[in-house]
Design an enzyme around this catalytic site. Sequence first.
Site, PDB file in Angstrom:
ATOM      1  N   ASP A  68       8.996 -11.076 -30.658  1.00 20.46           N
ATOM      2  CA  ASP A  68      10.182 -10.763 -31.432  1.00 20.46           C
ATOM      3  C   ASP A  68      11.080  -9.914 -30.536  1.00 20.46           C
ATOM      4  OD1 ASP A  68      11.893 -10.227 -33.717  1.00 20.46           O
ATOM      5  OD2 ASP A  68      10.961  -8.247 -33.770  1.00 20.46           O
TER       6      ASP A  68
ATOM      7  N   ASP B  19       6.893  -6.494 -34.835  1.00 23.60           N
ATOM      8  CA  ASP B  19       6.800  -5.149 -35.410  1.00 23.60           C
ATOM      9  C   ASP B  19       7.277  -5.070 -36.856  1.00 23.60           C
ATOM     10  OD1 ASP B  19       9.616  -5.424 -34.890  1.00 23.60           O
ATOM     11  OD2 ASP B  19       9.771  -3.249 -35.057  1.00 23.60           O
TER      12      ASP B  19
ATOM     13  N   CYS C 234     -33.546  -1.308 -30.899  1.00 22.75           N
ATOM     14  CA  CYS C 234     -33.155  -2.472 -30.093  1.00 22.75           C
ATOM     15  C   CYS C 234     -32.196  -3.327 -30.918  1.00 22.75           C
ATOM     16  CB  CYS C 234     -34.360  -3.283 -29.639  1.00 22.75           C
ATOM     17  SG  CYS C 234     -35.223  -4.116 -30.982  1.00 22.75           S
TER      18      CYS C 234
ATOM     19  N   CYS D 196     -33.465  -5.189 -33.963  1.00 27.00           N
ATOM     20  CA  CYS D 196     -33.572  -4.360 -35.178  1.00 27.00           C
ATOM     21  C   CYS D 196     -32.310  -4.527 -36.025  1.00 27.00           C
ATOM     22  CB  CYS D 196     -33.740  -2.884 -34.817  1.00 27.00           C
ATOM     23  SG  CYS D 196     -35.241  -2.489 -33.921  1.00 27.00           S
TER      24      CYS D 196
END
Length: 704
Positions: free
Chosen positions: A411, A601, A14, A17
Amino acid sequence: MNQTLHFKIMGMHCVSCATHLEAAIASLKGVQKVQVNFVNNKTIIETDSPSPALNQNILNAIKEQGYEGELLKNTLLPYEPSHQTSYRSSTINLGIAIVFTLPLVTHMIGFHISPTLQLFCATIVQFWAGRRFYKASWFALKRLHGDMDLLVTMGTSAAYFYSLTAVILHKNDLYFEVGAVVITLVLLGRFLEDRATRSANTAVRSLMQLAPPTALVERDGEYKEIPTQEIKKGDHIMVKSWQHIPVDGIISDGVSEVDESMITGESVPVFKGLGDKVIGGTTNTFGILYLIVTAIDHESTLFRMIRLVEEAQASHSPIQKLVDQISAIFVPIVLIISLVTFGVWYVIGPTFQQAMLVSISVLVVACPCALGLATPTAIVVAMGTAAKKGILIKDLTSLEALRKIDQVVFDKTGTLTRGEFSLIFSDALAEIPEEQLLALAASLQKGSEHPLARAFLKAFKGQKFLNVKNFRSLPGRGVTGTIRGRVYYLGSQKLMTEQNIQVPLSFKAGQSTVYLAENGNLLALFRLADMPRKKALEALNTLRDLGLKTVMLTGDNKETAYAIGNKVGIDDIFAQLQPKDKINYVKAQEHHHLHIAMVGDGVNDGPALAAATVGFAMGSGSDVAMDAASITLMRPSLDLIPKTFILSNKTFRIIQENLLWAFLFNGIGIGLAAFGKLSPEVAGASMAASSLIVVLNSLRLKRG
C-alpha cells in the site's frame, strides 16, 4: 465465546513429551486447539466452553501423562521459578550421578573396588539419579508410545540386572559402569540442552521482565505505589525518569523521550508529548510523565507480543509433523533392530556378554533426541530473534510461506510513506525571515487536527506561538486570523484567488502547496508532502536482490503514486484503486500460481492482507490490519520486511541442517553399534553430543 487458557507444565524433558501431552489434551471435550511449548514449559489451549470442570479435566490429563500442571491466572508473570526448580533438580541429579559413577570407572586407571561397593554405587545412579527415566518409561508404556527414555531405561537396566545377577552368583563379569556411565552422560546432555534451550527462549523472558511489579497510581488525590496488576483502565499514573512505563496509556502531561527498543527494536529514543500513546514495558528516559491508562492485562501491547511469540514458538510446520510421524515409529524399529542384533551376536559372537553390550549400544545411540530437537529449537530461537527486532510472527506456517513468495505488494499511504504530511520547502516572497513566516503559519493553525496543519505544528515544535485573534476556519480553503493587528490568510490557491492575490504556478506531483498572505500581498508559499519512509529505497533494493518483484497498489492519483514510486524504486505501480481492486489483484496473481506478500497499515488493507499468502501489517496502523496480517512490524520501518525474508530462509536452512545431521547420526550410529564398533559408553556420549550440536546450531539464529 472462545477463551484462551494458559497452563504451566512441570516435568517435560523432551519434545516427544510435548507431542504426547498435546494429543492427550486435544482429546478432551471442549478443547478446540492446543499448543504445548516444550522450551518454555507452557501450554496454550483454546476452548469454546470454559469452565472450572474443564480446567480440572485438563489438569487431570496432564497428571495422567506423568507431569504436573498449573493454571496461569496472569500470563505476564515470569515462569522462571519453575525453570530454576527444574534446573536445580537436573544439577543435583547430575552431581549425584558423577560422584557415584567415578568409583565404577576407576578400573580404567588400575584401581578396583569390591563388587558390593560397585553394586551400591550403581544402584544410586540407576534408581536415584536415573529415576526420571523409569518414571517416563512407565507413562510411555501406559500410553503405548515408545520414546528415548524407554531406550535408555531398557539398555541401562539390562546392564544393571545382568551385573546384579553376577554379584549374587559370585561371578566377576560385572558391567555396572556401563549403565552408570550412560545415565551420567545422558543427564549431562540433558543439563547442557536445558541451558541451551533456556538461552534460546531469552526473548520471551526479557519481554516478561519489562513490566515493573509496581507503579505510582493516583488514589484519593495523591500518587501511591501499588502492584501493577491492580491498575485499572482510566487510572492516572506517574512515571519518573528512567522508570519502566507499567501499562499502555496516553500522555496527559509532560514530555520525554521514550526508549522503545525492547518492544519495537527502535534503537533511538522517541519523543513523546501531550496526547501521544506510550507502550507498557518501555522506558521514560527523562522528566516525569503523567498517563491515562488505556489498556491492561490481555489488551496490552506487551501481552499481545508475548502471546504471539509463544503461540508461534509452539506452532508446528509440515516438516515438524513429518518428523513427529517418523519419531512415532522410530523407537519400535530401534527395539526390533536391537533384538535382532542381540540374536545375531548371540549366535555368531564370542559370548553372551558381548551380544548384550552390542544391543545396549544400539539402544543408547539410537535415542532420537537430536531428531526431536531439530525443529523446535530453531523455531524458538527464530521467533525470539524476530521479536527482539520488532517483528511479530503469528505462526510458523507464515514464516515458512515466505520462502515461496514471488511478489511483495505495498500500500502507499502509511506504508511506503509516513502517512502524514511534512513541511519540505518554504519560499519567502517578502522581506520577512523564514522563521517568522513559519511562526505566523503555525500560530494560525494552533490546535487544528487537519493533516496539513499538523505538518506546520511539527515543524514549529517547541517554539512559542503568537497570539491569534478573530480566528476563522474557511472549510476547503484555509484559515484566517489577526496577529498584532494584521489580518493573515493561510490556505490554498482558491483562497488566494478569492482575496484577489496572484500566485505563481507551483504544481508538483505528490506535493500540496499552501500560501500565506497579508493585506493583499503574498508573503510565502510552503510545500508539504507525504514523504517516503526512511530506508524505503534500501528495503526495496534488498527485496529485489532476494529475487522478489515489488508492486504498489494505491487509491491515490497516478501523478502522486508515480512520484513516490520513482523515489523508492518500485517495479510496478497501480493507482486509483478501490479496496476491492487490491483483493482482486492479489487473487488474480495467485490464480496464475504466484505467491503474494501484502504490506499495509489501514482498515482498507485488511481484506487484501487476509487474502495474501503472507500479510505484513505496520505496527503504527489500524487494529484491523494487524488482526488480518500474519506478521506485524512493531515499528514502521520497511527494512524489517527483507530482514523477515532473510530470517525465514536462514531458519529453514538450519532446520534442514539439523534434520540432516540427526538422520545421519542415527543411521551411522546404529550401523556402527550393530557391528560392535561402539561401546555403550561411547554411544551415550555420542548421543548427548549430537543433541547439543543441534541446539548450538539453532542458536546461530540469535545472530539474526
